[in-house]
Scaffold this active site. Structure first.
Site, short mmCIF file in Angstrom:
data_model
loop_
_atom_site.label_atom_id
_atom_site.label_comp_id
_atom_site.label_asym_id
_atom_site.label_seq_id
_atom_site.Cartn_x
_atom_site.Cartn_y
_atom_site.Cartn_z
N LYS A 1 0.82 -1.22 0.00
CA LYS A 1 0.00 0.00 0.00
C LYS A 1 0.85 1.26 0.00
O LYS A 1 0.60 2.19 -0.78
CB LYS A 1 -0.93 0.04 1.22
CG LYS A 1 -2.00 -1.01 1.26
CD LYS A 1 -2.98 -0.76 2.39
CE LYS A 1 -2.37 -0.82 3.77
NZ LYS A 1 -1.86 -2.15 4.14
N ASN B 1 -3.51 6.32 5.68
CA ASN B 1 -2.68 5.44 6.49
C ASN B 1 -1.19 5.66 6.25
O ASN B 1 -0.35 5.15 6.98
CB ASN B 1 -3.06 3.98 6.18
CG ASN B 1 -2.61 3.02 7.25
OD1 ASN B 1 -2.89 3.20 8.42
ND2 ASN B 1 -1.89 1.99 6.84
N HIS C 1 -4.00 -9.09 10.59
CA HIS C 1 -4.89 -8.43 11.54
C HIS C 1 -6.06 -9.31 11.98
O HIS C 1 -7.15 -8.81 12.28
CB HIS C 1 -5.45 -7.13 10.94
CG HIS C 1 -4.41 -6.12 10.59
ND1 HIS C 1 -3.53 -5.59 11.52
CD2 HIS C 1 -4.09 -5.54 9.40
CE1 HIS C 1 -2.73 -4.73 10.92
NE2 HIS C 1 -3.04 -4.69 9.64
#
Length: 452
Positions: free
Chosen positions: A119, A142, A189
């Site tokens: 990302k 982010n 996660h």
């Protein structure tokens, strides 16, 4: 939302930025966090003091009810299933995240990039290309700068390039990017999302409000590609580093191409890129597809692609000491990212791994150690799980260390000329550090002070 009574839950960067945005919008604003003021970093304490001076209230380390507030805004790091949030949700309270809140003020088109890995590199690269195309480009999310910090300054003819995580996406309701991308989905996660189904759904939220007038960019090699393609309501284009795409960007014979328009166009040779590794070829292809879909001229894409040097903390070369190369891959906070780090090295590896346990398996990572990793220097909360996996796979060249500095200095003393020391932890940093950036910065600081 003027004059609304708003509470921000979470005193991290995004939460503080959202509180300032809400205050600028005429709201009565309270910020809540379970930590006491004295437990925050000095920089955060200063931010809190500054916001208090603006009239924002802070309720820290105390029990509160959310039922007195009109709008509840969550920082991304706050789990959505906490009991006091469940109570508020059951009572019909409006609960959204900082990304969602900021996006409601945005008049410019949004490019949103998500995925388990890649990302930050892809967002940074797309940001550089977009800046060359339109000087009013803002890179947020982010990646390090909260959307709320900039949104009121972004003109309608500007461009927003946002790195968005699953934590941010799961609290969106109306978030609507013009072009979105899911780079890949691998287990991560799961301590937060519990199941892969939940994790995938959070990623799919990036396109849930798109229409046929918008575009979603997907990775054809990803195991969840077909599912995402079926669910997406928008125009799908793809990228593939192995074979030609029907419509998208691809690699063939060590050359990158795009065929989104009426004909196939050559972009550049892999050898012309300054970023290395198979994962970075995929990142480059994703960026080509995203920017072409947005309408950026090919010449700008090519020029910026060839100049791009990569990002900090992702297979970042630090220095060479006594013939040993040191690489900072602190952003490898999960197994898939750490596997990419291993495959990106061409020399025998002295590997620093370990950190916070995210309830993911280390099997596929450890399986790659044989023939690549000379020794593993393991630290952190989940060191026992990593050692157990090493023993299962018959890899015994490991040692556990109590501190990060001890592990680095041990690797320094044992690595030989023509080998490398790689920090690629496969774990989050929060058991020992405030962020992966802090972990990577300390690695570089220690390494740069070693005798050369």
């Amino acid at each position: 939302m003027e004059n609304k009574n708003v509470i921000i839950v979470g005193c991290a960067r995004s939460g503080l930025a959202a509180s300032k945005l809400a205050k600028r919008n005429g709201c009565e604003v309270t910020v809540y966090d379970q930590k006491a003021y004295s437990n925050f970093h000095q920089d955060v304490q200063q931010d809190i003091d500054d916001l208090r001076a603006m009239g924002i209230q802070f309720k820290l380390d105390e029990n509160i009810s959310l039922l007195d507030y009109d709008l509840i805004i969550l920082s991304p790091g706050v789990p959505t299933d906490l009991p006091f949030l469940e109570e508020a949700r059951n009572r019909g309270k409006n609960i959204i995240g900082e990304l969602e809140y900021a996006s409601t003020f945005c008049k410019a088109p949004i490019v949103a990039i998500t995925g388990t890995n890649g990302k930050t590199t892809t967002t940074t690269l797309v940001g550089e290309i977009m800046k060359a195309y339109n000087k009013h480009t803002y890179v947020v999310g982010n990646i390090g700068r909260a959307f709320s910090e900039d949104v009121l300054d972004i003109p309608e003819d500007g461009i927003v390039v946002a790195e968005v995580s699953s934590f941010q996406l799961e609290t969106t309701k109306t978030f609507h990017p013009k072009v979105a991308a899911i780079l890949n989905i691998t287990p991560d996660h799961l301590n937060r999302h519990k199941t892969m189904e939940n994790y995938c759904q959070a990623k799919y939220d990036v396109f849930k409000n798109q229409t046929v007038a918008d575009t979603i960019v997907l990775n054809e090699k990803d195991p969840y590609f077909e599912e995402a393609k079926k669910l997406a309501p928008s125009n799908v284009i793809t990228f593939n580093s192995d074979v030609q795409t029907a419509q998208g960007a691809y690699k063939e014979a060590d050359t990158l191409y795009e065929n989104i328009g009426q004909q196939t166009e050559r972009i550049c040779a892999v050898s012309e890129l300054k970023i290395v590794g198979a994962h970075n070829i995929e990142n480059a292809l994703a960026a080509i597809a995203i920017c072409t879909a947005f309408g950026v001229p090919r010449s700008i894409i090519i020029d910026e692609l060839k100049c791009f040097m990569g990002v900090e903390h992702r297979l970042e070369y630090v220095c060479t000491k006594k013939g040993v190369d040191y690489y900072n891959d602190s952003k490898a906070t999960n197994v898939d990212a750490a596997i990419r780090g291993l495959l990106g090295m061409s020399k025998p590896i002295h590997l620093l791994g370990g950190g916070m346990d995210k309830k993911i398996s280390f099997e596929e990572w450890v399986k790659l150690f044989d023939g690549r990793v000379k020794k593993l220097y393991v630290i952190g909360e989940c060191k026992d799980q990593i050692i157990d996996e090493c023993n299962k796979q018959g890899f015994i060249a490991y040692e556990a260390y109590e501190t990060f500095a001890q592990a680095i200095k041990a690797a320094y003393s044992e690595a030989q000329k023509e080998e490398c020391v790689l920090l690629s932890p496969a774990c989050a940093s929060w058991d020992m550090f405030e962020s992966y950036e802090q972990r990577g910065d300390l690695f570089k600081e220690i390494v740069n002070h070693l005798e050369g």
